[in-house]
Design an enzyme around this catalytic site. Sequence first.
Site, PDB file in Angstrom:
ATOM      1  N   GLU A   1       7.352   4.764   6.954  1.00 15.06           N
ATOM      2  CA  GLU A   1       6.921   5.942   6.192  1.00 15.06           C
ATOM      3  C   GLU A   1       7.775   7.157   6.531  1.00 15.06           C
ATOM      4  O   GLU A   1       7.838   7.605   7.673  1.00 15.06           O
ATOM      5  CB  GLU A   1       5.445   6.207   6.481  1.00 15.06           C
ATOM      6  CG  GLU A   1       4.562   5.150   5.840  1.00 15.06           C
ATOM      7  CD  GLU A   1       3.157   5.099   6.398  1.00 15.06           C
ATOM      8  OE1 GLU A   1       2.290   4.539   5.708  1.00 15.06           O
ATOM      9  OE2 GLU A   1       2.943   5.588   7.507  1.00 15.06           O
TER      10      GLU A   1
ATOM     11  N   THR B   1      -7.335  11.470   2.992  1.00 13.14           N
ATOM     12  CA  THR B   1      -7.831  12.686   2.357  1.00 13.14           C
ATOM     13  C   THR B   1      -7.007  13.057   1.147  1.00 13.14           C
ATOM     14  O   THR B   1      -7.381  13.915   0.375  1.00 13.14           O
ATOM     15  CB  THR B   1      -7.806  13.867   3.353  1.00 13.14           C
ATOM     16  OG1 THR B   1      -6.484  14.010   3.868  1.00 13.14           O
ATOM     17  CG2 THR B   1      -8.769  13.602   4.482  1.00 13.14           C
TER      18      THR B   1
ATOM     19  N   LYS C   1       4.573  -6.981   3.382  1.00 14.17           N
ATOM     20  CA  LYS C   1       4.269  -5.576   3.167  1.00 14.17           C
ATOM     21  C   LYS C   1       4.129  -4.905   4.527  1.00 14.17           C
ATOM     22  O   LYS C   1       3.748  -5.530   5.520  1.00 14.17           O
ATOM     23  CB  LYS C   1       3.009  -5.386   2.337  1.00 14.17           C
ATOM     24  CG  LYS C   1       1.698  -5.821   2.964  1.00 14.17           C
ATOM     25  CD  LYS C   1       1.025  -4.801   3.844  1.00 14.17           C
ATOM     26  CE  LYS C   1       0.836  -3.503   3.109  1.00 14.17           C
ATOM     27  NZ  LYS C   1       0.293  -2.454   4.036  1.00 14.17           N
TER      28      LYS C   1
ATOM     29  N   ASN D   1       0.822  10.358   7.089  1.00 15.84           N
ATOM     30  CA  ASN D   1      -0.285   9.815   7.867  1.00 15.84           C
ATOM     31  C   ASN D   1      -1.359  10.852   8.170  1.00 15.84           C
ATOM     32  O   ASN D   1      -2.510  10.503   8.416  1.00 15.84           O
ATOM     33  CB  ASN D   1       0.260   9.214   9.158  1.00 15.84           C
ATOM     34  CG  ASN D   1       0.892   7.851   8.887  1.00 15.84           C
ATOM     35  OD1 ASN D   1       0.203   6.867   8.725  1.00 15.84           O
ATOM     36  ND2 ASN D   1       2.212   7.834   8.790  1.00 15.84           N
TER      37      ASN D   1
ATOM     38  N   THR E   1       0.858  -1.192   0.000  1.00 16.65           N
ATOM     39  CA  THR E   1       0.000   0.000   0.000  1.00 16.65           C
ATOM     40  C   THR E   1       0.895   1.243   0.000  1.00 16.65           C
ATOM     41  O   THR E   1       1.273   1.733  -1.045  1.00 16.65           O
ATOM     42  CB  THR E   1      -0.967  -0.007   1.198  1.00 16.65           C
ATOM     43  OG1 THR E   1      -0.238  -0.260   2.406  1.00 16.65           O
ATOM     44  CG2 THR E   1      -2.031  -1.071   1.024  1.00 16.65           C
TER      45      THR E   1
ATOM     46  N   THR F   1       3.718  -8.872  11.544  1.00 15.21           N
ATOM     47  CA  THR F   1       3.744  -7.568  10.896  1.00 15.21           C
ATOM     48  C   THR F   1       2.414  -7.353  10.232  1.00 15.21           C
ATOM     49  O   THR F   1       1.465  -8.087  10.481  1.00 15.21           O
ATOM     50  CB  THR F   1       4.867  -7.486   9.874  1.00 15.21           C
ATOM     51  OG1 THR F   1       4.827  -6.187   9.292  1.00 15.21           O
ATOM     52  CG2 THR F   1       4.697  -8.514   8.790  1.00 15.21           C
TER      53      THR F   1
END
Length: 413
Positions: free
Chosen positions: A277, A413, A180, A408, A154, A191
């Site tokens: 991230e 949005t 992932k 995040n 993702t 995970t």
Amino acid sequence: MVEWQEISGGVTAPRGYRAAGIVAGLKPSGAKDLALIVSDTEAIAAGVFTKTQVRAACVDYCRQKLQSKSSARAILCNAGQANAATGEAGWEDVRESARLVAQTLSIPLDEVFLASTGVIGQRIKMDALRDGVPKVAAALSETGGDSAAEAIITTDLVTKSIAIEAQFGDRTVRMGGISKGSGMIHPNMATMLAFVTCDAVVSSQLWQQMLSRAVDKSFNQITVDGDTSTNDTVIALANGQSRTPAIVKEGPEAEKLEAMLTQVCQHLAKAIARDGEGATCLIEVRVSGTASDDDARKIARTVAGSALVKSAIFGRDPNWGRIAAAAGRAGVNFEQENLRIKLGEFHLMENGQPLEFDRSAASEYLKQRAAGEYLQDDTVLISINLGYGSGEGVAWGCDLSYDYVRINAEYTT
């Protein structure tokens, strides 16, 4: 030492496996979003799942399947919708998904496992899935491991895959894995998603025990942001196609197979931590000198997960006080007079006392790690010794950058 070598192929490297990943229309981005892994023969199955009370429907479905039957032929994974906190409708989507796979592959319904990843609270786009299952089945290939790895991600920046092989007598055993995960990583079992394939012959009870122990040394030792996912799933298959003698009890052969499984899981776990991230480097925390391995792992996890430690690493600040403070709050008893801390080769603390060190050079070490090659020389090493026991443990994390908040904050949005 167990001797193995890395090979190509991911989950299709072991004998008797095919995989595929396709665009089914589940992701708004138009990227690959549906993966299928299939064993040509019935395979022994083991699984470890999230312990959170808010779970995806696929997690409960797989748990129930494993309780009644420890074998499987297929794993279907959709990316885009987590199908978590979706109630009875989400449960019906899972049941239909399994039926679609079973009918398409002409295999028993109870030999289908499922996994999902994506936004919590969103059901699977079933119209897209209904059209996608026959297509992904038609695309199955003995070289499809890479496409499957691509279809399960993702927010990941890179795919995560590994395969290794080792000799067991005059036969070769192969093991492969894909995973992932990037954000919402602080596993309380595993995970976000990981799938392992193997062609060894092993008893179901032993295979489950091996996986549980491997998870404790790998996926349960990584952290990115302190959040456990609703969908955490690790599934491992062993189909016996290597034709090696059956491993049914503890011993040298079982230890060798478990070492391979641990190696695969640790590689995938470190890849997830590094891909956190917004991360710029991997953090590896090694703890020794504790009363037990569990104590060492607990301290390592606490330090790797400290927001202050992670922020200091991102700022290239060798602030050893944050490391000491995190170790001290881990819930493990030790005498601070014995505490020793190193950052790379820089000795920061000895016998509970600060040491003089070249702060500029230590900061430069952190900058060099951030500029290093992915999973090659991009690891910041923190070593901690408590000085009173033989316990050892390792944990992995990543630095905390500005981009983590941006990614995040804008996730839906």
